[in-house]
Design a protein around this motif. Structure first.
Motif, PDB file in Angstrom:
ATOM      1  N   ARG A  41      -7.604   5.564   9.382  1.00 35.49           N
ATOM      2  CA  ARG A  41      -7.028   4.954   8.189  1.00 35.49           C
ATOM      3  C   ARG A  41      -6.282   3.679   8.564  1.00 35.49           C
ATOM      4  NH1 ARG A  41      -5.396   6.303   3.019  1.00 35.49           N
ATOM      5  NH2 ARG A  41      -6.339   8.351   3.289  1.00 35.49           N
ATOM      6  N   LEU A  42      -6.535   2.616   7.803  1.00 37.67           N
ATOM      7  CA  LEU A  42      -5.749   1.394   7.903  1.00 37.67           C
ATOM      8  C   LEU A  42      -4.685   1.417   6.825  1.00 37.67           C
ATOM      9  CD1 LEU A  42      -5.129  -1.505   8.885  1.00 37.67           C
ATOM     10  CD2 LEU A  42      -6.914  -2.319   7.326  1.00 37.67           C
ATOM     11  N   GLU A  43      -3.421   1.476   7.237  1.00 38.98           N
ATOM     12  CA  GLU A  43      -2.286   1.407   6.312  1.00 38.98           C
ATOM     13  C   GLU A  43      -1.828  -0.045   6.236  1.00 38.98           C
ATOM     14  OE1 GLU A  43      -0.889   3.574   4.437  1.00 38.98           O
ATOM     15  OE2 GLU A  43      -1.533   5.532   5.172  1.00 38.98           O
ATOM     16  N   ARG A  44      -1.899  -0.622   5.044  1.00 40.52           N
ATOM     17  CA  ARG A  44      -1.612  -2.044   4.867  1.00 40.52           C
ATOM     18  C   ARG A  44      -0.262  -2.208   4.186  1.00 40.52           C
ATOM     19  NH1 ARG A  44      -4.819  -5.021   1.733  1.00 40.52           N
ATOM     20  NH2 ARG A  44      -5.239  -6.686   3.246  1.00 40.52           N
ATOM     21  N   LEU A  45       0.681  -2.829   4.884  1.00 46.12           N
ATOM     22  CA  LEU A  45       2.006  -3.055   4.315  1.00 46.12           C
ATOM     23  C   LEU A  45       2.011  -4.353   3.526  1.00 46.12           C
ATOM     24  CD1 LEU A  45       4.442  -2.005   7.186  1.00 46.12           C
ATOM     25  CD2 LEU A  45       3.317  -0.598   5.451  1.00 46.12           C
ATOM     26  N   LYS A  46       2.541  -4.298   2.341  1.00 49.73           N
ATOM     27  CA  LYS A  46       2.655  -5.489   1.508  1.00 49.73           C
ATOM     28  C   LYS A  46       3.997  -6.163   1.770  1.00 49.73           C
ATOM     29  CE  LYS A  46       2.575  -7.011  -3.344  1.00 49.73           C
ATOM     30  NZ  LYS A  46       2.418  -6.572  -4.762  1.00 49.73           N
ATOM     31  N   LEU A  47       3.953  -7.434   2.153  1.00 49.45           N
ATOM     32  CA  LEU A  47       5.170  -8.199   2.385  1.00 49.45           C
ATOM     33  C   LEU A  47       5.402  -9.161   1.235  1.00 49.45           C
ATOM     34  CD1 LEU A  47       4.884  -9.146   6.182  1.00 49.45           C
ATOM     35  CD2 LEU A  47       5.802  -7.057   5.144  1.00 49.45           C
ATOM     36  N   SER A  48       6.660  -9.282   0.815  1.00 46.09           N
ATOM     37  CA  SER A  48       6.999 -10.226  -0.240  1.00 46.09           C
ATOM     38  C   SER A  48       6.928 -11.651   0.297  1.00 46.09           C
ATOM     39  CB  SER A  48       8.413  -9.945  -0.750  1.00 46.09           C
ATOM     40  OG  SER A  48       9.375 -10.271   0.253  1.00 46.09           O
ATOM     41  N   GLU A  49       6.926 -12.612  -0.613  1.00 43.95           N
ATOM     42  CA  GLU A  49       6.922 -14.016  -0.187  1.00 43.95           C
ATOM     43  C   GLU A  49       8.130 -14.333   0.679  1.00 43.95           C
ATOM     44  OE1 GLU A  49       5.075 -16.937  -0.403  1.00 43.95           O
ATOM     45  OE2 GLU A  49       3.479 -15.483  -0.774  1.00 43.95           O
ATOM     46  N   ALA A  50       9.286 -13.760   0.319  1.00 34.66           N
ATOM     47  CA  ALA A  50      10.490 -14.007   1.120  1.00 34.66           C
ATOM     48  C   ALA A  50      10.350 -13.401   2.511  1.00 34.66           C
ATOM     49  CB  ALA A  50      11.710 -13.423   0.410  1.00 34.66           C
ATOM     50  N   GLU A  51       9.737 -12.221   2.603  1.00 32.18           N
ATOM     51  CA  GLU A  51       9.550 -11.600   3.915  1.00 32.18           C
ATOM     52  C   GLU A  51       8.565 -12.396   4.765  1.00 32.18           C
ATOM     53  OE1 GLU A  51      10.341  -6.855   3.091  1.00 32.18           O
ATOM     54  OE2 GLU A  51       8.435  -7.735   2.424  1.00 32.18           O
ATOM     55  N   ARG A  56      10.340  -1.302   8.237  1.00 31.67           N
ATOM     56  CA  ARG A  56       9.258  -0.832   7.374  1.00 31.67           C
ATOM     57  C   ARG A  56       8.045  -0.388   8.197  1.00 31.67           C
ATOM     58  NH1 ARG A  56       7.639  -4.875   2.938  1.00 31.67           N
ATOM     59  NH2 ARG A  56       6.229  -3.134   2.538  1.00 31.67           N
ATOM     60  N   PHE A  57       7.704  -1.160   9.227  1.00 34.97           N
ATOM     61  CA  PHE A  57       6.595  -0.760  10.098  1.00 34.97           C
ATOM     62  C   PHE A  57       6.910   0.566  10.798  1.00 34.97           C
ATOM     63  CE2 PHE A  57       5.067  -5.100   9.629  1.00 34.97           C
ATOM     64  CZ  PHE A  57       3.698  -5.000   9.835  1.00 34.97           C
ATOM     65  N   ALA A  58       8.132   0.686  11.297  1.00 36.81           N
ATOM     66  CA  ALA A  58       8.519   1.919  11.993  1.00 36.81           C
ATOM     67  C   ALA A  58       8.467   3.122  11.059  1.00 36.81           C
ATOM     68  CB  ALA A  58       9.919   1.755  12.585  1.00 36.81           C
ATOM     69  N   GLN A  59       8.968   2.977   9.838  1.00 38.77           N
ATOM     70  CA  GLN A  59       8.951   4.082   8.884  1.00 38.77           C
ATOM     71  C   GLN A  59       7.528   4.512   8.548  1.00 38.77           C
ATOM     72  OE1 GLN A  59      11.292   2.298   5.775  1.00 38.77           O
ATOM     73  NE2 GLN A  59      13.233   3.103   6.574  1.00 38.77           N
ATOM     74  N   ALA A  60       6.625   3.530   8.432  1.00 36.90           N
ATOM     75  CA  ALA A  60       5.222   3.866   8.154  1.00 36.90           C
ATOM     76  C   ALA A  60       4.628   4.686   9.295  1.00 36.90           C
ATOM     77  CB  ALA A  60       4.416   2.594   7.934  1.00 36.90           C
ATOM     78  N   ALA A  61       4.992   4.353  10.539  1.00 33.77           N
ATOM     79  CA  ALA A  61       4.486   5.109  11.686  1.00 33.77           C
ATOM     80  C   ALA A  61       5.050   6.524  11.700  1.00 33.77           C
ATOM     81  CB  ALA A  61       4.835   4.385  12.980  1.00 33.77           C
TER      82      ALA A  61
END
Length: 459
Positions: A71-81, A121-126
């Motif tokens: 599975r590829l989990e894709r994190l959405k980043l805001s424009e500010a991020e 956010r990346f760490a929490q997803a893992a």
């Protein structure tokens, strides 16, 4: 017993593309990381966590689509991020600092805060995807805080981290206001990989100075934990490049390139980045034509510049500078029917790229600083009888003693070594390529990933 693998990187292994019918198709991303880890994930199963840059409304997908294995989990980043985490702290602080361009670095607290938040956010997803026994492998400078953040939630997890760009000397690294935090973030990993022994040595020195950590030839002990730190330069798919280079289609394309020039061919292939030394290379070629005017109409430089980070002002300025140099040098030296520089501002397909490698008499890989540089290795795997000129400031230089090593800041010296490459006897060029290619096959891309994961599993 390992159940699977979790890979965490900023860039995703497959990119979504809309077909003519409007359907989303998932196309493998070009690059060593995808080529190395996609097979590993297909074998082990698991999850790849990455920034979903395009079509961010798609949160996750099973890959490969024709025969899903992970599975590829894709994190959405805001424009500010994107602005503060990616273009800000990652590429206006860590990137220039790591490449010794301190004058270009901008250390802004707002960007640092965004970097921390996105790493969280990346760490929490893992952590959410983790199952007992999984191996976790985090990649590169954009995500240096992630190992410690995962460790805090999963104390017994086996975590690896690979830093893919140069690690600078401790004097340079200490200019970063958050040097301790970055080091402690990486030391959350059990196994830390870098491309060269110099980078490993600089990292250990930084940990000793900034953290007061105990360092040994094996690694760094800090906060009651030992992190092994190893030099493991990444390889390429040598046999794949050899096969494509010798295919009839690529051989024909290579011959068309040579026929179009009707001269000897010098080749540069780089992302348009200030670390790659493109202006310095052009100025050295200008010095070469001044010093050896008899070579006019006998040699042409083909410079491929792949667009990069065009939203960053310094990169836009670099493009103006490079294109101005190309125009000035062509205007100064061009003669009827011949221009000394052919400039290509776009990315090339793999087949186009290999055809250019195959056509080149001399390959110029002259970065001012580079973590490794896979272009040099790709050229060696693709060329039949070309010569490689390689900057001594590229990480790959220690692996490639048969290349002609140069100082890219020395324009006159580079011009002389260019003459050496063009006058090198054919037998010598072939002998050097043979030695270089033999070494490439001993440390190919698949071996790099498999060996690192085996070391991580054994921690």
């Amino acid at each position: 017993m390992t159940l699977g693998l979790i890979v965490i990187s900023n860039r995703e292994p497959y990119a979504p593309r809309k077909s003519e019918s409007g359907d989303i198709q998932w196309v493998p991303s070009i690059g060593g990381l995808t080529a190395a880890l996609d097979p590993a994930l297909q074998h082990a199963g698991g999850t790849w966590i990455a920034w979903g840059e395009e079509h961010p409304h798609i949160g996750s997908v099973e890959l490969p689509t024709e025969r899903p294995r992970y599975r590829l989990e894709r994190l959405k980043l805001s424009e500010a991020e994107v602005r503060d985490f990616y273009y800000g702290f990652s590429n206006r602080a860590l990137w220039p600092m790591s490449h010794y361009f301190i004058g270009r670095a901008r250390y802004l607290r707002s960007s640092w805060s965004a970097y921390q938040a996105v790493n969280r956010r990346f760490a929490q997803a893992a952590v959410q995807r983790y199952q007992e026994g999984d191996l976790i492998w985090v990649h590169d400078y954009q995500l240096a805080l992630v190992p410690k953040m995962i460790r805090e939630a999963l104390p017994n997890a086996r975590i690896g981290f690979f830093w893919h760009i140069p690690w600078p000397s401790s004097e340079v690294f200490r200019t970063l206001p958050w040097d301790r935090e970055v080091l402690e973030g990486m030391l959350g990993a059990d196994l830390i990989g870098m491309h060269t022994e110099d980078y490993v040595r600089h990292f250990r020195s930084g940990c000793a100075i900034a953290l007061g950590a105990e360092t040994t030839p094996q690694g760094v002990r800090h906060a009651g934990r030992l992190s092994r730190v190893v030099s493991r330069p990444i390889g390429i798919e040598t046999e794949v490049f050899e096969s494509i280079a010798s295919s009839p289609e690529v051989e024909a394309a290579s011959e068309r390139i040579r026929q179009g020039l009707q001269t000897m061919m010098l080749l540069g292939v780089d992302r348009l980045d200030y670390t790659k030394g493109i202006p310095e290379r052009l100025e050295a070629f200008d010095a070469f034509l001044d010093a050896y005017p008899d070579f006019k109409r006998q040699v042409t430089m083909v410079q491929v510049a792949v667009p990069s980070r065009e939203r960053v002002e310094s990169y836009r300025q670099l493009r103006v500078q490079v294109e101005g140099l190309v125009g000035r040098i062509n205007g100064k030296h061009a003669e009827s029917g011949w221009s000394p520089i052919h400039y290509i501002y776009r990315g090339l397909s793999r087949e186009e790229l290999i055809a250019h490698y195959r056509a080149a008499d001399v390959m110029l890989v002259t970065p001012l600083r580079d973590g490794l540089n896979l272009v040099a290795k790709e050229f060696v795997a693709s060329s039949r009888d070309g010569a490689l000129i390689l900057s001594k400031f590229a990480g790959a230089s220690s692996e490639m003693p048969e290349a002609i090593h140069v100082n890219p800041y020395d324009h006159d010296g580079l011009a002389q070594q260019l003459m050496q490459a063009m006058r090198m006897p054919l037998d010598e060029k072939k002998a050097r390529l043979h030695q270089l290619r033999s070494r490439l096959k001993q440390s190919n891309l698949r071996a790099w990933s498999e060996n690192f994961l085996s070391e991580l599993a054994a921690t």
